[in-house]
Design a protein around this motif. Structure first.
Motif, PDB file in Angstrom:
ATOM      1  N   ARG A  35      22.270  68.583 120.895  1.00  0.00           N
ATOM      2  CA  ARG A  35      23.078  67.980 119.852  1.00  0.00           C
ATOM      3  C   ARG A  35      24.378  67.484 120.464  1.00  0.00           C
ATOM      4  O   ARG A  35      25.152  68.276 121.025  1.00  0.00           O
ATOM      5  N   LEU A  36      24.586  66.187 120.356  1.00  0.00           N
ATOM      6  CA  LEU A  36      25.823  65.585 120.831  1.00  0.00           C
ATOM      7  C   LEU A  36      26.836  65.532 119.691  1.00  0.00           C
ATOM      8  O   LEU A  36      26.466  65.353 118.526  1.00  0.00           O
ATOM      9  N   SER A  37      28.098  65.681 120.055  1.00  0.00           N
ATOM     10  CA  SER A  37      29.188  65.580 119.086  1.00  0.00           C
ATOM     11  C   SER A  37      30.161  64.497 119.527  1.00  0.00           C
ATOM     12  O   SER A  37      30.386  64.304 120.724  1.00  0.00           O
ATOM     13  N   CYS A  38      30.736  63.831 118.554  1.00  0.00           N
ATOM     14  CA  CYS A  38      31.763  62.820 118.811  1.00  0.00           C
ATOM     15  C   CYS A  38      32.933  63.132 117.890  1.00  0.00           C
ATOM     16  O   CYS A  38      32.834  62.943 116.674  1.00  0.00           O
ATOM     17  N   ALA A  39      34.016  63.619 118.486  1.00  0.00           N
ATOM     18  CA  ALA A  39      35.208  63.957 117.725  1.00  0.00           C
ATOM     19  C   ALA A  39      36.184  62.788 117.756  1.00  0.00           C
ATOM     20  O   ALA A  39      36.535  62.296 118.835  1.00  0.00           O
ATOM     21  N   ALA A  40      36.616  62.356 116.576  1.00  0.00           N
ATOM     22  CA  ALA A  40      37.531  61.225 116.465  1.00  0.00           C
ATOM     23  C   ALA A  40      38.950  61.697 116.193  1.00  0.00           C
ATOM     24  O   ALA A  40      39.161  62.709 115.526  1.00  0.00           O
ATOM     25  N   SER A  41      39.916  60.922 116.701  1.00  0.00           N
ATOM     26  CA  SER A  41      41.320  61.290 116.503  1.00  0.00           C
ATOM     27  C   SER A  41      41.813  60.930 115.115  1.00  0.00           C
ATOM     28  O   SER A  41      42.854  61.418 114.678  1.00  0.00           O
ATOM     29  N   GLY A  42      41.058  60.056 114.426  1.00  0.00           N
ATOM     30  CA  GLY A  42      41.434  59.667 113.081  1.00  0.00           C
ATOM     31  C   GLY A  42      40.304  59.915 112.102  1.00  0.00           C
ATOM     32  O   GLY A  42      39.252  60.428 112.469  1.00  0.00           O
ATOM     33  N   SER A  43      40.541  59.548 110.872  1.00  0.00           N
ATOM     34  CA  SER A  43      39.557  59.779 109.826  1.00  0.00           C
ATOM     35  C   SER A  43      38.333  58.886 110.012  1.00  0.00           C
ATOM     36  O   SER A  43      38.451  57.671 110.024  1.00  0.00           O
ATOM     37  N   ILE A  44      37.168  59.506 110.134  1.00  0.00           N
ATOM     38  CA  ILE A  44      35.955  58.707 110.282  1.00  0.00           C
ATOM     39  C   ILE A  44      35.511  58.112 108.955  1.00  0.00           C
ATOM     40  O   ILE A  44      34.698  57.195 108.929  1.00  0.00           O
ATOM     41  N   SER A  45      36.034  58.625 107.871  1.00  0.00           N
ATOM     42  CA  SER A  45      35.658  58.073 106.568  1.00  0.00           C
ATOM     43  C   SER A  45      36.202  56.661 106.400  1.00  0.00           C
ATOM     44  O   SER A  45      35.727  55.913 105.546  1.00  0.00           O
ATOM     45  N   SER A  46      37.192  56.284 107.233  1.00  0.00           N
ATOM     46  CA  SER A  46      37.738  54.934 107.163  1.00  0.00           C
ATOM     47  C   SER A  46      36.987  53.964 108.075  1.00  0.00           C
ATOM     48  O   SER A  46      37.269  52.762 108.066  1.00  0.00           O
ATOM     49  N   MET A  47      36.063  54.487 108.848  1.00  0.00           N
ATOM     50  CA  MET A  47      35.284  53.647 109.755  1.00  0.00           C
ATOM     51  C   MET A  47      34.124  53.001 109.014  1.00  0.00           C
ATOM     52  O   MET A  47      33.464  53.643 108.202  1.00  0.00           O
ATOM     53  N   HIS A  48      33.874  51.733 109.312  1.00  0.00           N
ATOM     54  CA  HIS A  48      32.761  51.047 108.673  1.00  0.00           C
ATOM     55  C   HIS A  48      31.429  51.515 109.240  1.00  0.00           C
ATOM     56  O   HIS A  48      30.460  51.681 108.512  1.00  0.00           O
ATOM     57  N   ILE A  49      31.418  51.698 110.558  1.00  0.00           N
ATOM     58  CA  ILE A  49      30.197  52.121 111.228  1.00  0.00           C
ATOM     59  C   ILE A  49      30.562  53.109 112.334  1.00  0.00           C
ATOM     60  O   ILE A  49      31.501  52.870 113.089  1.00  0.00           O
ATOM     61  N   MET A  50      29.808  54.190 112.413  1.00  0.00           N
ATOM     62  CA  MET A  50      29.875  55.100 113.545  1.00  0.00           C
ATOM     63  C   MET A  50      28.519  55.058 114.219  1.00  0.00           C
ATOM     64  O   MET A  50      27.490  55.044 113.539  1.00  0.00           O
ATOM     65  N   GLY A  51      28.512  55.019 115.537  1.00  0.00           N
ATOM     66  CA  GLY A  51      27.230  54.895 116.210  1.00  0.00           C
ATOM     67  C   GLY A  51      27.173  55.581 117.557  1.00  0.00           C
ATOM     68  O   GLY A  51      28.195  55.984 118.116  1.00  0.00           O
TER      69      GLY A  51
END
Length: 115
Positions: free
Chosen positions: A19-35
């Motif tokens: 299982r890979l994880s990608c931690a973002a410094s900002g809110s991912i809910s504001s991102m249109h696409i995560m990939g």
């Protein structure tokens, strides 16, 4: 710009899971696409999985039925569950975040599938 940090890569035997994880410094809910994308030596970077803000998903043909992308907004983290891994899944896996015309990438995490 959002900072993305991948983790969870490593060496696994064929048929195994990671299982890979990608931690973002900002809110991912504001991102249109995560990939998630991957690049094997000598090959072009290719799509593994994408998750739209509305919950829609897209998967590369070679991983359909084996990989699952998900997110945890409270932790600003996107995951890639990889099952039934094959040697051809060996690559550097990159996280990507798209917000309008902006696209940010993580530094990548190595996944090696070998016996």
């Amino acid at each position: 710009q959002v900072q993305l940090v991948e983790s969870g890569g490593g060496l696994v035997q064929p048929g195994g899971s990671l299982r890979l994880s990608c931690a973002a410094s900002g809110s991912i809910s504001s991102m249109h696409i995560m990939g998630w994308y991957r690049q094997a030596p000598g090959k072009q970077r290719e799509l593994v999985a994408r998750l739209g803000s509305g919950g829609s998903t897209n998967y590369g043909d070679s991983v359909k039925g084996r990989f699952t992308i998900s997110r945890e907004n409270a932790k600003n983290t996107v995951y890639l569950q990889m099952n039934s891994l094959k040697p051809e899944d060996t690559a550097v896996y990159y996280c990507n975040a798209v917000r309008g015309l902006l696209s940010d990438w993580g530094q990548g995490t190595q996944v090696t599938v070998s016996s």
